[in-house]
Scaffold this motif. Structure first.
Motif, PDB file in Angstrom:
ATOM      1  N   UNK A 114      15.373 -26.933  54.318  1.00  0.00           N
ATOM      2  CA  UNK A 114      15.403 -25.571  54.839  1.00  0.00           C
ATOM      3  C   UNK A 114      16.741 -25.325  55.529  1.00  0.00           C
ATOM      4  N   UNK A 115      17.381 -24.226  55.193  1.00  0.00           N
ATOM      5  CA  UNK A 115      18.613 -23.806  55.857  1.00  0.00           C
ATOM      6  C   UNK A 115      18.389 -22.388  56.323  1.00  0.00           C
ATOM      7  N   UNK A 116      18.531 -22.164  57.622  1.00  0.00           N
ATOM      8  CA  UNK A 116      18.262 -20.853  58.187  1.00  0.00           C
ATOM      9  C   UNK A 116      19.225 -19.843  57.610  1.00  0.00           C
ATOM     10  N   UNK A 117      18.693 -18.724  57.146  1.00  0.00           N
ATOM     11  CA  UNK A 117      19.518 -17.653  56.623  1.00  0.00           C
ATOM     12  C   UNK A 117      19.808 -17.791  55.143  1.00  0.00           C
ATOM     13  N   UNK A 118      19.327 -18.837  54.511  1.00  0.00           N
ATOM     14  CA  UNK A 118      19.578 -19.037  53.087  1.00  0.00           C
ATOM     15  C   UNK A 118      18.247 -19.006  52.344  1.00  0.00           C
ATOM     16  N   UNK A 119      18.261 -18.445  51.146  1.00  0.00           N
ATOM     17  CA  UNK A 119      17.057 -18.458  50.324  1.00  0.00           C
ATOM     18  C   UNK A 119      17.358 -19.196  49.043  1.00  0.00           C
ATOM     19  N   UNK A 120      16.368 -19.878  48.526  1.00  0.00           N
ATOM     20  CA  UNK A 120      16.489 -20.565  47.244  1.00  0.00           C
ATOM     21  C   UNK A 120      15.888 -19.670  46.181  1.00  0.00           C
ATOM     22  N   UNK A 121      16.666 -19.287  45.221  1.00  0.00           N
ATOM     23  CA  UNK A 121      16.147 -18.456  44.141  1.00  0.00           C
ATOM     24  C   UNK A 121      16.567 -19.065  42.820  1.00  0.00           C
ATOM     25  N   UNK A 122      15.941 -18.647  41.756  1.00  0.00           N
ATOM     26  CA  UNK A 122      16.279 -19.150  40.435  1.00  0.00           C
ATOM     27  C   UNK A 122      15.875 -20.590  40.247  1.00  0.00           C
ATOM     28  N   UNK A 123      14.734 -20.961  40.796  1.00  0.00           N
ATOM     29  CA  UNK A 123      14.282 -22.340  40.668  1.00  0.00           C
ATOM     30  C   UNK A 123      13.722 -22.535  39.266  1.00  0.00           C
ATOM     31  N   UNK A 124      14.299 -23.459  38.519  1.00  0.00           N
ATOM     32  CA  UNK A 124      13.801 -23.801  37.190  1.00  0.00           C
ATOM     33  C   UNK A 124      13.244 -25.205  37.279  1.00  0.00           C
ATOM     34  N   UNK A 125      11.988 -25.348  37.010  1.00  0.00           N
ATOM     35  CA  UNK A 125      11.376 -26.658  37.133  1.00  0.00           C
ATOM     36  C   UNK A 125      10.685 -27.005  35.821  1.00  0.00           C
ATOM     37  N   UNK A 126      11.049 -28.093  35.281  1.00  0.00           N
ATOM     38  CA  UNK A 126      10.351 -28.589  34.099  1.00  0.00           C
ATOM     39  C   UNK A 126      10.247 -30.093  34.228  1.00  0.00           C
ATOM     40  N   UNK A 127       9.449 -30.682  33.422  1.00  0.00           N
ATOM     41  CA  UNK A 127       9.217 -32.113  33.538  1.00  0.00           C
ATOM     42  C   UNK A 127      10.422 -32.937  33.085  1.00  0.00           C
ATOM     43  N   UNK A 128      11.209 -32.416  32.159  1.00  0.00           N
ATOM     44  CA  UNK A 128      12.312 -33.211  31.627  1.00  0.00           C
ATOM     45  C   UNK A 128      13.652 -32.894  32.264  1.00  0.00           C
ATOM     46  N   UNK A 129      13.792 -31.713  32.866  1.00  0.00           N
ATOM     47  CA  UNK A 129      15.095 -31.365  33.446  1.00  0.00           C
ATOM     48  C   UNK A 129      15.033 -31.415  34.970  1.00  0.00           C
ATOM     49  N   UNK A 130      16.175 -31.510  35.599  1.00  0.00           N
ATOM     50  CA  UNK A 130      16.231 -31.549  37.062  1.00  0.00           C
ATOM     51  C   UNK A 130      16.136 -30.128  37.606  1.00  0.00           C
ATOM     52  N   UNK A 131      15.829 -30.028  38.902  1.00  0.00           N
ATOM     53  CA  UNK A 131      15.684 -28.732  39.544  1.00  0.00           C
ATOM     54  C   UNK A 131      17.065 -28.173  39.867  1.00  0.00           C
ATOM     55  N   UNK A 136      21.403 -18.207  48.240  1.00  0.00           N
ATOM     56  CA  UNK A 136      21.842 -16.849  48.501  1.00  0.00           C
ATOM     57  C   UNK A 136      21.738 -16.601  50.004  1.00  0.00           C
ATOM     58  N   UNK A 137      22.793 -16.071  50.589  1.00  0.00           N
ATOM     59  CA  UNK A 137      22.811 -15.776  52.021  1.00  0.00           C
ATOM     60  C   UNK A 137      22.088 -14.455  52.239  1.00  0.00           C
ATOM     61  N   UNK A 138      21.043 -14.484  53.076  1.00  0.00           N
ATOM     62  CA  UNK A 138      20.283 -13.266  53.333  1.00  0.00           C
ATOM     63  C   UNK A 138      20.486 -12.751  54.759  1.00  0.00           C
ATOM     64  N   UNK A 139      21.522 -13.233  55.435  1.00  0.00           N
ATOM     65  CA  UNK A 139      21.805 -12.783  56.789  1.00  0.00           C
ATOM     66  C   UNK A 139      22.677 -11.538  56.756  1.00  0.00           C
ATOM     67  N   UNK A 140      22.601 -10.695  57.801  1.00  0.00           N
ATOM     68  CA  UNK A 140      23.509  -9.551  57.879  1.00  0.00           C
ATOM     69  C   UNK A 140      24.956 -10.040  57.947  1.00  0.00           C
ATOM     70  N   UNK A 141      25.894  -9.177  57.611  1.00  0.00           N
ATOM     71  CA  UNK A 141      27.302  -9.574  57.517  1.00  0.00           C
ATOM     72  C   UNK A 141      27.877 -10.064  58.850  1.00  0.00           C
ATOM     73  N   UNK A 142      27.360  -9.596  59.971  1.00  0.00           N
ATOM     74  CA  UNK A 142      27.905 -10.004  61.274  1.00  0.00           C
ATOM     75  C   UNK A 142      27.272 -11.290  61.801  1.00  0.00           C
ATOM     76  N   UNK A 143      26.265 -11.843  61.094  1.00  0.00           N
ATOM     77  CA  UNK A 143      25.550 -13.021  61.567  1.00  0.00           C
ATOM     78  C   UNK A 143      25.794 -14.166  60.595  1.00  0.00           C
ATOM     79  N   UNK A 144      26.033 -15.347  61.138  1.00  0.00           N
ATOM     80  CA  UNK A 144      26.199 -16.513  60.281  1.00  0.00           C
ATOM     81  C   UNK A 144      25.263 -17.617  60.753  1.00  0.00           C
TER      82      UNK A 144
END
Length: 156
Positions: A114-131, A136-144
């Protein structure tokens, strides 16, 4: 009259003090601090904090205390009222159906930290391939997100 706020009551700490009934509780606190040696010898009645009696006489006072009847009557009234309410009250509440499936949720969760302010998207999960993750940063522009903890962790 017992309920008269202007009647005078004798202080148990100093027999020369006569205090109006409406001021008596405040006076007891003040005199307890002024006369600590007398306070050690007195015990407080469990039915009325205004009753201070010598420790040796406390059990006798408890047997004869007029306020004991009021407390006992309150307990009887409360318990009988509670029993009446329980007998008359019929609950029609039903638990809503549960849509949670913890087994499935634990399998669907990613292994990424978990990283605060970051979201994990586009997760592709299959049995033979890696994740794969697209962060993507979802924080407002003035906040880091913070780069470190605001405190030091000691493991010693």
């Amino acid at each position: 009259d017992v309920l008269d706020p202007e009647r005078l009551i004798q202080c148990p700490y100093n027999k020369h003090h006569r205090i109006r009934a409406c001021r008596f509780p405040y006076h007891l606190v003040k005199c307890r601090k002024s006369y600590p040696e007398v306070a050690k010898e007195l015990a407080t009645c469990p039915f009325n904090a205004r009753h201070l009696v010598p420790r040796a006489d406390l059990s006798d006072h408890i047997m004869k205390c007029n306020d004991k009847g009021f407390i006992e009557q309150d307990i009887v009234n409360q318990s009988s009222g509670f029993q009446r309410e329980q007998m008359n009250a019929v609950s029609t509440w039903q638990a809503p159906p549960c849509d949670e499936d913890w087994e499935t949720e634990s399998l669907e969760q990613s292994d990424s930290p978990f990283v605060w302010g970051m979201t994990n998207s586009g997760i592709n999960r299959s049995f033979s391939s890696s994740t794969t993750f697209e962060q993507k940063n979802c924080l407002p522009s003035r906040v880091r997100a913070p780069e470190s903890f605001p405190y030091a962790v000691s493991w010693k």
